[in-house]
Write a protein that holds these residues in place. Structure first.
Motif, PDB file in Angstrom:
ATOM      1  N   VAL A 223       2.658 -10.998  -5.463  1.00 48.73           N
ATOM      2  CA  VAL A 223       1.883  -9.717  -5.340  1.00 48.73           C
ATOM      3  C   VAL A 223       2.687  -8.735  -4.573  1.00 48.73           C
ATOM      4  CG1 VAL A 223      -0.097  -8.542  -4.825  1.00 48.73           C
ATOM      5  CG2 VAL A 223      -0.024 -10.793  -6.076  1.00 48.73           C
ATOM      6  N   VAL A 224       2.579  -7.409  -4.877  1.00 52.34           N
ATOM      7  CA  VAL A 224       3.259  -6.528  -4.340  1.00 52.34           C
ATOM      8  C   VAL A 224       2.178  -5.339  -3.922  1.00 52.34           C
ATOM      9  CG1 VAL A 224       4.760  -4.439  -4.234  1.00 52.34           C
ATOM     10  CG2 VAL A 224       5.552  -6.552  -5.228  1.00 52.34           C
ATOM     11  N   VAL A 225       2.033  -5.153  -2.684  1.00 54.08           N
ATOM     12  CA  VAL A 225       1.071  -3.985  -2.161  1.00 54.08           C
ATOM     13  C   VAL A 225       1.928  -2.683  -1.737  1.00 54.08           C
ATOM     14  CG1 VAL A 225      -0.743  -3.381  -0.501  1.00 54.08           C
ATOM     15  CG2 VAL A 225      -0.679  -5.496  -1.697  1.00 54.08           C
ATOM     16  N   ASP A 226       1.948  -1.735  -2.420  1.00 54.25           N
ATOM     17  CA  ASP A 226       2.533  -0.502  -2.341  1.00 54.25           C
ATOM     18  C   ASP A 226       1.679   0.557  -1.517  1.00 54.25           C
ATOM     19  OD1 ASP A 226       4.627   1.784  -2.120  1.00 54.25           O
ATOM     20  OD2 ASP A 226       4.412   2.014  -3.958  1.00 54.25           O
ATOM     21  N   VAL A 227       1.659   0.886  -0.353  1.00 55.92           N
ATOM     22  CA  VAL A 227       0.982   1.736   0.408  1.00 55.92           C
ATOM     23  C   VAL A 227       1.370   3.026   0.685  1.00 55.92           C
ATOM     24  CG1 VAL A 227      -0.805   1.801   2.201  1.00 55.92           C
ATOM     25  CG2 VAL A 227      -0.021  -0.290   1.610  1.00 55.92           C
ATOM     26  N   GLY A 228       0.791   4.064  -0.020  1.00 54.76           N
ATOM     27  CA  GLY A 228       1.409   5.572   0.404  1.00 54.76           C
ATOM     28  C   GLY A 228       0.424   6.207   1.080  1.00 54.76           C
ATOM     29  N   GLY A 229       0.302   7.488   1.006  1.00 53.33           N
ATOM     30  CA  GLY A 229      -0.183   8.432   2.029  1.00 53.33           C
ATOM     31  C   GLY A 229      -1.701   8.625   1.495  1.00 53.33           C
ATOM     32  N   THR A 230      -1.878   8.412   0.155  1.00 57.40           N
ATOM     33  CA  THR A 230      -3.171   8.612  -0.319  1.00 57.40           C
ATOM     34  C   THR A 230      -3.825   7.349  -0.986  1.00 57.40           C
ATOM     35  OG1 THR A 230      -2.750  10.962  -0.848  1.00 57.40           O
ATOM     36  CG2 THR A 230      -4.684  10.176  -2.126  1.00 57.40           C
TER      37      THR A 230
END
Length: 530
Positions: A269-276
């Protein structure tokens, strides 16, 4: 050496790679005119690492430009829809499931004509050239230049769409026509919707590609330019002009491909955390798992290739609010300060409590001025941290296909919000260069293609159908820019359609290959004399 660029909602990232090595990276603020942010990021990258433009062999760009245009309902052009299917399909006309605001922008120009095929290629009704010519004249009289052309079961037999296109262009030369058989999968309304979306974006695609090409000239880069597709592969700029819809969701896809490359994880699983927001997806053989159902984009149901991604309102700029009582705990998001993080967050001298402030106060990150959050209530900090981990763990569980723990790869600029030991993870991996994984995913991308059609076993054997699907898909990958010597079939789905006669089967095949480089292309040109 090659450069990968990711144009996000907050930042534009640029990465230089030599082989599998990351030479350097840079970030710039995303601008309303996307090319300005790209130029700034690449200029910073080249200057800060002493890279000469002459050493760059290719540039790969992933952008949300076209998705944003559809979501906002801006920069779209009026589009006519010609459907071949009469006397069938009258009960479900084009645009029937579109939001009213988008129907108004596109003009609701609909033309139902005779034609189309059954699932096994049998004729529904003959195509009527005069009917099509009448439609073409009416389209021209309204000043509409973009047309979406869809025929019933065209993925099985696309001949009527090709024939109708010739008739329309003969009557009104210059029409910009998008064929549904080249864009969507089986399912008339969803495939037709995909063609409509593509058609209304084509003029914007022309301007955007021209801008990207001009940006390379401004940067002094004399090399091929490629654009990321929504399945983690690349397409040429000419292909992007014709099929802008293929860029939808390329940002999360690039992040997942970058995560797989940086971590070496092919199943997880990939968790991509951005600014929003945070995007959670699943890797299968190193590529994003594709959505198995119709995907809604801006309220429009489509069925072209899209990654299976779950988005939640948690990012570095998410606003944090302390609870008001025992039963009213700390809340995080979904509203966010977004690109204003460096102005409004406490650690940057602002007055808003954000997730970045919480991560810094909890010792999970060293960002800005840590002393500015040293006075935060310990219970608020711990409550917010637990709330963020719970949100992410719940999303991971939703995307998993079993209860067994799986490796979780954390990427994106907001990856510091994820604590080690995330529930449901066998391992929480935060690889080197995780903050620019999306740009890395663009830089390492291969070229790919897909075939999805129904075959009737009355006309051929299963082995013949499978061989034809593989051959057609491989050739499509070559046509898109893949090196023929590197083509690999990465995914094959075979679904028996037992409810239909003739022992029909649906076959989906995906192929990928390495980008055809200037050197290999040069050899090919010399051999063919072109």
């Amino acid at each position: 050496m090659r450069i990968g660029v990711d144009v996000g909602g907050t930042n534009t990232d640029a990465v230089a790679m030599s082989g599998n090595d990351v030479v350097g990276w840079a970030k710039a603020t995303t601008t309303p005119e996307v090319t300005d942010g790209i130029v700034t990021a690449v200029q910073t990258l080249l200057g800060s690492h002493g890279l000469s433009p002459d050493t760059i062999g290719a540039v790969m760009i992933g952008t949300t430009h076209f998705t944003n245009a559809l979501v906002e309902g801006r920069r779209l052009v009026p589009t006519a829809v010609v459907r071949l299917g009469l006397p069938a399909t009258k009960g479900l006309p084009p645009f029937i499931d579109w939001p009213d605001r988008l129907r108004a922008v596109l003009g609701d120009h609909v033309y139902l004509c005779h034609g189309g095929h059954e699932f096994d290629g049998r004729l529904i009704s003959p195509i009527d050239h005069e009917e099509l010519r009448t439609a073409a004249r009416d389209i021209a009289s309204k000043g509409v230049g973009s047309v979406a052309l869809a025929s019933v079961f065209s993925p099985v037999d696309a001949s009527f769409e090709a024939e109708a296109q010739e008739v329309l262009l003969d009557e009104v030369p210059g029409l910009d026509i998008s064929l549904s058989s080249e864009i969507g999968r089986l399912g008339l309304l969803e495939r037709e919707n995909a063609a409509i979306v593509n058609a209304c974006l084509r003029p914007l695609a022309e301007r955007t590609v021209a801008g990207l090409t001009a940006a390379l000239v401004q940067l002094g880069l004399d090399c091929p330019l490629h654009v990321s597709q929504n399945d983690g592969t690349l397409m040429s700029v000419d292909f992007a002009r014709r099929y802008p819809v293929a860029t939808f969701a390329s940002g999360p896809t690039n992040s997942m491909r970058g995560a797989a490359f940086l971590s070496g994880i092919r199943e997880g699983v990939v968790v991509d955390v951005g600014g929003t927001t945070s995007d959670v997806g699943v890797l299968v053989h190193g590529f994003p798992r594709e959505a198995s159902t119709a995907v809604s984009v801006a309220g429009v149901r489509t069925n072209f290739r899209m990654p299976d991604v779950l988005s939640l309102g948690l990012g570095g700029g998410s606003l944090v609010r302390p609870g008001n009582g025992q039963d009213d705990g700390v809340t995080v998001g979904p509203d966010s300060v977004g690109y204003e993080l460096t102005e409004r967050a406490l650690v940057f001298g602002g007055e808003e409590l954000t997730a970045t402030d919480i991560a810094t106060a909890a010792g999970m990150a060293d960002i800005g001025d840590p002393s500015s959050v040293g006075v935060l209530d310990a219970e608020v900090v711990s409550g917010a941290v637990e709330r963020m981990q719970d949100m992410l763990a719940t999303a991971v569980e939703q995307m998993k296909t079993s209860a067994d723990p799986v490796p979780v790869v954390v990427v994106g600029g907001g990856g510091v919000l994820v604590r080690d030991g995330l529930a449901g993870a066998s391992d929480t991996i935060r690889p080197d260069h995780f903050s620019v994984a999306s740009a890395i995913g663009a830089a390492i991308a291969q070229v790919g293609a897909e075939t999805d059609r129904v075959y009737s076993m009355a006309a051929m054997t299963r082995d013949e159908a499978m061989a034809e699907a593989r051959s057609v898909t491989a050739q499509r990958a070559v046509d898109t820019g893949a090196d023929p010597a590197t083509i690999e079939i990465t995914d094959v789905d075979e679904i028996p359609l037992t409810y239909l006669p003739s022992h029909a089967i649906r076959i989906r095949v995906k192929a990928v290959g390495d980008l055809l480089t200037a050197a290999t292309n040069g050899m090919s040109n010399r051999e063919t004399g072109t």
